[in-house]
Design a protein around this motif. Structure first.
Motif, PDB file in Angstrom:
ATOM      1  N   ALA A 256      34.687  45.101  50.783  1.00  0.00           N
ATOM      2  CA  ALA A 256      35.186  46.456  50.519  1.00  0.00           C
ATOM      3  C   ALA A 256      34.050  47.395  50.131  1.00  0.00           C
ATOM      4  CB  ALA A 256      36.256  46.426  49.429  1.00  0.00           C
ATOM      5  N   CYS A 257      33.091  46.901  49.362  1.00  0.00           N
ATOM      6  CA  CYS A 257      31.949  47.740  48.968  1.00  0.00           C
ATOM      7  C   CYS A 257      31.074  48.078  50.168  1.00  0.00           C
ATOM      8  CB  CYS A 257      31.128  47.048  47.885  1.00  0.00           C
ATOM      9  SG  CYS A 257      31.952  46.980  46.278  1.00  0.00           S
ATOM     10  N   ILE A 258      30.852  47.102  51.041  1.00  0.00           N
ATOM     11  CA  ILE A 258      30.071  47.354  52.253  1.00  0.00           C
ATOM     12  C   ILE A 258      30.783  48.392  53.117  1.00  0.00           C
ATOM     13  CG2 ILE A 258      29.264  46.325  54.413  1.00  0.00           C
ATOM     14  CD1 ILE A 258      28.743  43.730  52.707  1.00  0.00           C
ATOM     15  N   ALA A 259      32.089  48.260  53.279  1.00  0.00           N
ATOM     16  CA  ALA A 259      32.852  49.238  54.066  1.00  0.00           C
ATOM     17  C   ALA A 259      32.783  50.625  53.427  1.00  0.00           C
ATOM     18  CB  ALA A 259      34.304  48.792  54.206  1.00  0.00           C
ATOM     19  N   ALA A 260      32.914  50.697  52.107  1.00  0.00           N
ATOM     20  CA  ALA A 260      32.873  51.990  51.411  1.00  0.00           C
ATOM     21  C   ALA A 260      31.520  52.669  51.567  1.00  0.00           C
ATOM     22  CB  ALA A 260      33.197  51.801  49.929  1.00  0.00           C
ATOM     23  N   ALA A 261      30.471  51.883  51.672  1.00  0.00           N
ATOM     24  CA  ALA A 261      29.125  52.460  51.792  1.00  0.00           C
ATOM     25  C   ALA A 261      28.952  53.248  53.086  1.00  0.00           C
ATOM     26  CB  ALA A 261      28.075  51.354  51.695  1.00  0.00           C
ATOM     27  N   PHE A 262      29.784  52.987  54.085  1.00  0.00           N
ATOM     28  CA  PHE A 262      29.708  53.761  55.324  1.00  0.00           C
ATOM     29  C   PHE A 262      30.210  55.190  55.136  1.00  0.00           C
ATOM     30  CE2 PHE A 262      29.498  49.518  57.150  1.00  0.00           C
ATOM     31  CZ  PHE A 262      28.514  49.685  58.118  1.00  0.00           C
ATOM     32  N   ASP A 263      31.055  55.412  54.132  1.00  0.00           N
ATOM     33  CA  ASP A 263      31.656  56.727  53.931  1.00  0.00           C
ATOM     34  C   ASP A 263      31.228  57.424  52.652  1.00  0.00           C
ATOM     35  OD1 ASP A 263      33.195  56.604  56.302  1.00  0.00           O
ATOM     36  OD2 ASP A 263      34.636  55.297  55.284  1.00  0.00           O
ATOM     37  N   SER A 264      30.350  56.815  51.885  1.00  0.00           N
ATOM     38  CA  SER A 264      29.932  57.390  50.605  1.00  0.00           C
ATOM     39  C   SER A 264      28.433  57.227  50.427  1.00  0.00           C
ATOM     40  CB  SER A 264      30.667  56.695  49.455  1.00  0.00           C
ATOM     41  OG  SER A 264      30.070  57.006  48.218  1.00  0.00           O
ATOM     42  N   VAL A 265      27.727  58.340  50.377  1.00  0.00           N
ATOM     43  CA  VAL A 265      26.272  58.289  50.167  1.00  0.00           C
ATOM     44  C   VAL A 265      25.944  57.652  48.814  1.00  0.00           C
ATOM     45  CG1 VAL A 265      24.187  59.693  49.886  1.00  0.00           C
ATOM     46  CG2 VAL A 265      25.770  60.165  51.767  1.00  0.00           C
ATOM     47  N   PRO A 266      26.610  58.060  47.712  1.00  0.00           N
ATOM     48  CA  PRO A 266      26.287  57.406  46.434  1.00  0.00           C
ATOM     49  C   PRO A 266      26.546  55.896  46.458  1.00  0.00           C
ATOM     50  CG  PRO A 266      27.518  59.422  46.024  1.00  0.00           C
ATOM     51  CD  PRO A 266      27.553  59.179  47.509  1.00  0.00           C
ATOM     52  N   ALA A 267      27.631  55.475  47.090  1.00  0.00           N
ATOM     53  CA  ALA A 267      27.919  54.039  47.183  1.00  0.00           C
ATOM     54  C   ALA A 267      26.874  53.340  48.046  1.00  0.00           C
ATOM     55  CB  ALA A 267      29.313  53.809  47.739  1.00  0.00           C
TER      56      ALA A 267
END
Length: 191
Positions: free
Chosen positions: A108-119
């Motif tokens: 989930a964190c890897i997926a979120a990193a595609f849509d969030s620069v801070p993540a």
């Protein structure tokens, strides 16, 4: 000195841990798009203003969680045999991805990193730290004379781990112990 300071392990630390735990559950359940302060606060048992005061957006909260929680003290196995040590590093990555609790959070964190620069920045910093920790098995091998001076530990680690991540996260195929051993063996032979 005036004012109050947060005590390590005090209520602030407990609330922060509860918030981060709740965030990861919500992230796994609904992805980055489904994250809301309301749901996180409810799950954590805190008022949502507690979140707003510290993190203005959910992706900044996610970045903080990736940076601060959980504290990772992982160190790679160091057997003195480069092939076995590379296998140990790869096994640690696969075990994390396959862990019933950590695996879904990692994905989930890897997926979120595609849509969030801070993540994405926080996740990159996490991986940089993990690679720095793992690099010791390569620098040990250089010091022993098993690898030539000037070998780039980061490059070697990427060549070990990229196929593992590809198989597990992109193609959703298993990575067997034989696959991991073959990858490590190829790397040792080509260096």
């Amino acid at each position: 000195m005036s004012g109050t300071q947060a005590r390590p392990g005090g209520r602030t630390a407990r609330n922060t841990r509860a918030i981060f735990d709740a965030l990861f559950v919500e992230l796994v359940d609904g992805g980055l798009a489904g994250l809301t302060f309301e749901a996180i606060a409810t799950r954590a048992g805190v008022h949502k203003s507690t979140l707003y005061r510290r993190w203005p957006t959910t992706d900044l909260l996610l970045a903080a969680a990736l940076t601060e929680h959980p504290r990772n003290d992982w160190t790679p196995p160091r057997t003195g045999d480069l092939e076995r040590d590379l296998i140990g590093v790869g096994r640690a990555v696969l075990d994390g991805l396959d862990d019933p609790q950590l695996g879904p959070i990692s994905r989930a964190c890897i997926a979120a990193a595609f849509d969030s620069v801070p993540a994405a920045e926080a996740l990159a910093a996490f991986f940089d730290d993990q690679h720095r920790r793992a690099a010791v098995v390569i620098t040990d091998a250089i010091d022993r004379g098993d690898l030539p001076p000037g070998t780039d530990p980061g490059d070697l680690l990427e060549r070990l781990l990229a196929p593992l991540y590809y198989r597990r996260l992109i193609t959703h195929r298993p990575v067997t112990q034989a696959d991991l051993t073959a990858t490590a063996r190829r790397l040792v032979r080509t260096e």
